[in-house]
Design a protein around this motif. Structure first.
Motif, PDB file in Angstrom:
ATOM      1  N   ASP A   1       0.627  -1.089   0.049  1.00  0.00           N
ATOM      2  CA  ASP A   1       0.129  -0.371  -0.038  1.00  0.00           C
ATOM      3  C   ASP A   1       0.458   0.978  -0.085  1.00  0.00           C
TER       4      ASP A   1
ATOM      5  N   ARG B   1       2.325   2.183  -3.579  1.00  0.00           N
ATOM      6  CA  ARG B   1       0.916   2.834  -4.455  1.00  0.00           C
ATOM      7  C   ARG B   1       1.196   4.132  -4.175  1.00  0.00           C
TER       8      ARG B   1
ATOM      9  N   ASN C   1       0.092   7.887  -5.255  1.00  0.00           N
ATOM     10  CA  ASN C   1      -1.205   8.959  -5.989  1.00  0.00           C
ATOM     11  C   ASN C   1      -2.452   7.598  -6.420  1.00  0.00           C
ATOM     12  N   MET C   2      -1.659   6.307  -6.425  1.00  0.00           N
ATOM     13  CA  MET C   2      -2.780   5.701  -7.865  1.00  0.00           C
ATOM     14  C   MET C   2      -3.680   5.296  -7.205  1.00  0.00           C
ATOM     15  N   ASP C   3      -4.838   5.424  -7.430  1.00  0.00           N
ATOM     16  CA  ASP C   3      -6.508   5.057  -7.638  1.00  0.00           C
ATOM     17  C   ASP C   3      -6.570   3.678  -6.716  1.00  0.00           C
ATOM     18  N   ALA C   4      -7.383   3.268  -5.461  1.00  0.00           N
ATOM     19  CA  ALA C   4      -7.321   2.396  -5.076  1.00  0.00           C
ATOM     20  C   ALA C   4      -7.971   0.368  -6.252  1.00  0.00           C
ATOM     21  N   GLY C   5      -8.896   1.315  -6.633  1.00  0.00           N
ATOM     22  CA  GLY C   5      -9.474   0.635  -7.679  1.00  0.00           C
ATOM     23  C   GLY C   5      -8.727   0.356  -9.239  1.00  0.00           C
ATOM     24  N   GLU C   6      -7.711   1.105  -9.475  1.00  0.00           N
ATOM     25  CA  GLU C   6      -6.388   0.559 -10.374  1.00  0.00           C
ATOM     26  C   GLU C   6      -5.167  -0.529 -10.141  1.00  0.00           C
ATOM     27  N   TYR C   7      -5.210  -0.005  -8.583  1.00  0.00           N
ATOM     28  CA  TYR C   7      -4.199  -0.247  -8.256  1.00  0.00           C
ATOM     29  C   TYR C   7      -4.229  -2.324  -7.724  1.00  0.00           C
ATOM     30  N   LYS C   8      -5.421  -2.106  -7.245  1.00  0.00           N
ATOM     31  CA  LYS C   8      -5.918  -3.227  -7.417  1.00  0.00           C
ATOM     32  C   LYS C   8      -5.902  -4.218  -8.686  1.00  0.00           C
TER      33      LYS C   8
ATOM     34  N   GLU D   1     -12.076   0.310  -1.305  1.00  0.00           N
ATOM     35  CA  GLU D   1     -12.830   1.173  -2.578  1.00  0.00           C
ATOM     36  C   GLU D   1     -13.993   1.635  -1.710  1.00  0.00           C
TER      37      GLU D   1
ATOM     38  N   ASN E   1     -17.760   0.922  -4.046  1.00  0.00           N
ATOM     39  CA  ASN E   1     -17.337   0.785  -5.096  1.00  0.00           C
ATOM     40  C   ASN E   1     -16.857  -1.511  -4.669  1.00  0.00           C
TER      41      ASN E   1
END
Length: 521
Positions: A28, A31, A33-40, A181, A184
């Motif tokens: 984590d 990560r 500044n990457m959005d959690a949905g993308e990083y997933k 998320e 989402n």
């Protein structure tokens, strides 16, 4: 096969996690500044790549040794791996090769090339892997660090295979991403304790299991775990799924492939109501958590699935219920999650559909669950259990009877807005249902005021065909002083904060409406 009634904590439950949490914390931090949905998708794709590479290397070492049954085997022959249900990993996709290049600026393209090569050589994975690691906005230095971090998950000994470790990491990361998320997160993940309730109540030992809104495949993973925990083996159940979101479907394919579970997800992602990918399937078990109160769904009025009435365009709840019923075999059983409104709503003909389903004697059990169980919503939910045959010879004759369980007081708050069901909570719900059905090794059932009640179809009709358990179970007998302040106050405060938040949202909407009418500041 008798069902064990003494639940033991699973080795991969949240309570027993150690290195997974540390690994998540480290990942984590990368990560940025990457959005959690993308990083997933970045992280889970790499975990999957590490798994198939480890499984490949484990089998390759046996082929290289050339001992016993592997004498004369060619370690570079893909068929040697496919024969053992191991994915063939070409040289450019092997983890050792990628980790050696982790510090190079081309690592993103290297990972994409690896994913392409794996899909090319393994038709089962076609279209299911993330191939977007080379994009300009993905920090390649952090990607290299992430590869090194995941590379630290290694084989420990023969009894602790990388497959098992990576399966636990994948499952834990899914949980954490769902939490990160928020709303989402509910699109791809159902909390494990809710899934366990469904699976352990249905007890899917053998047969066809279907989930038409399967998310990342958690229902299937738990079903396989159940079978193996009760002496069965991989392959005792056949799995059929469908998912409308292409990226979520990829998670499901990886999640099951990582555990060696074969599944038929259809040729591609598709909306269940627009295009049913398994139209002829009649399942032994259906497990599902469809979208709650979905108002944006496709309806065809003359759909063959609407046997009990045409569901309203503004709410898909009873479209899902009827889809499940349509796909059940003659001895089939279904367990699924719905919003509480499904138990009592009379809007737009929903009450008539529910009445028809009740009068068809399909409703076996209803469970009212506590609120705050889901990452995606704070609204309380219920579990529906339907069965096509209440007199199947395996359990007692339950025709014209339905069990109601009010589990709203169960669970423990883990923070201000989330509640979890513990082992004892799950066991209480599950054992009550199995006892009521008089299954082998199940305890004796009896009605418990405030918790469970066996009711007749006539009694349900007298209540206007409402299925809310609170209407039937009555009030719990409470002795003076039994309501402990230290247990009750946190729950009440949490509920108050939820009401504050809803009030603030409502106030904002009302003020906006007033401004549009010219009465606001």
């Amino acid at each position: 096969m008798p069902i064990s009634r003494s639940s033991k904590p699973s080795s991969d439950s949240a309570a027993s996690l150690g290195f997974e949490a540390k690994l998540w914390s480290a990942a984590d931090k990368l990560r940025n500044n990457m959005d959690a949905g993308e990083y997933k998708h970045v992280v889970l794709g790499l975990i999957f790549l590490k798994y198939i590479s480890d499984a490949f290397e484990e089998h390759r070492s046996k082929l290289v040794s050339g001992k016993d049954e592997y004498k004369g085997a060619n370690p570079e022959d893909p068929d040697e791996y496919r024969a053992e249900h191991v994915f063939w990993v070409p040289k450019e996709a092997r983890w050792e090769h990628l980790q050696a290049r982790a510090k190079l600026p081309t690592i993103g393209k290297d990972v994409d090339d690896a994913m392409v090569a794996i899909e090319r050589d393994n038709s089962r994975l076609k279209g299911s892997l993330n191939k977007n690691y080379g994009r300009a906005d993905l920090d390649k230095h952090r990607l290299g660090e992430l590869i090194d971090l995941i590379g630290s998950i290694r084989l420990v000994d023969a009894g602790n295979r990388s497959k098992d470790l990576l399966g636990r990491v994948f499952e834990y990361f899914l949980t954490q991403f769902a939490s990160a998320e928020g709303k989402n997160g509910g699109q791809f993940y159902t909390p494990q304790y809710v899934v366990r309730c469904l699976v352990e109540m249905l007890a899917p030992y053998k047969g066809r299991i279907y989930d038409p809104c399967c998310g990342s495949g958690g229902m299937f993973v738990q079903s396989e775990k159940f079978v193996e925990a009760h002496g069965g083996k991989l392959g005792d159940i056949s799995i059929y799924g469908q998912e409308s979101n292409p990226t979520t479907r990829r998670l499901a394919v990886m999640n099951l492939a990582l555990r060696g579970i074969e599944a038929d997800f259809g040729p591609e992602a598709a909306d269940t109501f627009r295009r049913d990918l398994h139209p002829d399937l009649r399942a032994d078990f259906i497990l599902a958590n469809p979208p709650f109160n979905d108002s944006d769904w496709f309806r065809k009025d003359d759909d063959v699935r609407w046997k009990y009435g045409v569901p309203p365009k503004g709410n898909a709840n009873f479209a899902w219920v009827q889809h499940f019923i349509h796909h059940l075999g003659s001895q089939g059983m279904a367990g699924f999650v719905l919003a509480n409104g499904s138990m009592s709503s009379n809007q737009s003909g929903e009450g008539d559909i529910r009445k028809a389903i009740i009068e068809a004697d399909l409703v076996d059990c209803m469970v009212a669950m506590p609120g705050q169980l889901f990452y995606s919503t704070q609204i309380p939910v219920c579990l529906w259990f339907l069965t096509k045959n209440k007199k199947d010879g395996k359990r007692r004759d339950r025709r014209k009877e339905t069990l109601f369980i009010d589990a709203r007081k169960l669970g423990t708050l883990v923070d201000r807005i989330h509640r979890e069901l513990g082992e004892a909570d799950i066991e209480k719900i599950v054992s009550t249902y199995h006892g009521w059905r008089e299954e082998k090794a199940a305890g004796k059932y009896e009605d418990i005021a405030g918790f469970c009640k066996s009711s007749s179809t006539a009694e349900i009709a007298a209540h206007g065909h409402v299925l809310t358990p609170g209407r039937y179970v009555g009030a719990e007998e409470v002795e003076d002083g039994d309501d402990r302040f230290e247990e009750t106050m946190p729950r009440l405060v949490a509920e108050l904060y939820i009401q504050f938040a809803e009030s603030a949202k409502l106030e904002k909407v009302i003020k906006g409406n007033l401004r549009e009418l010219g009465y606001g500041n």
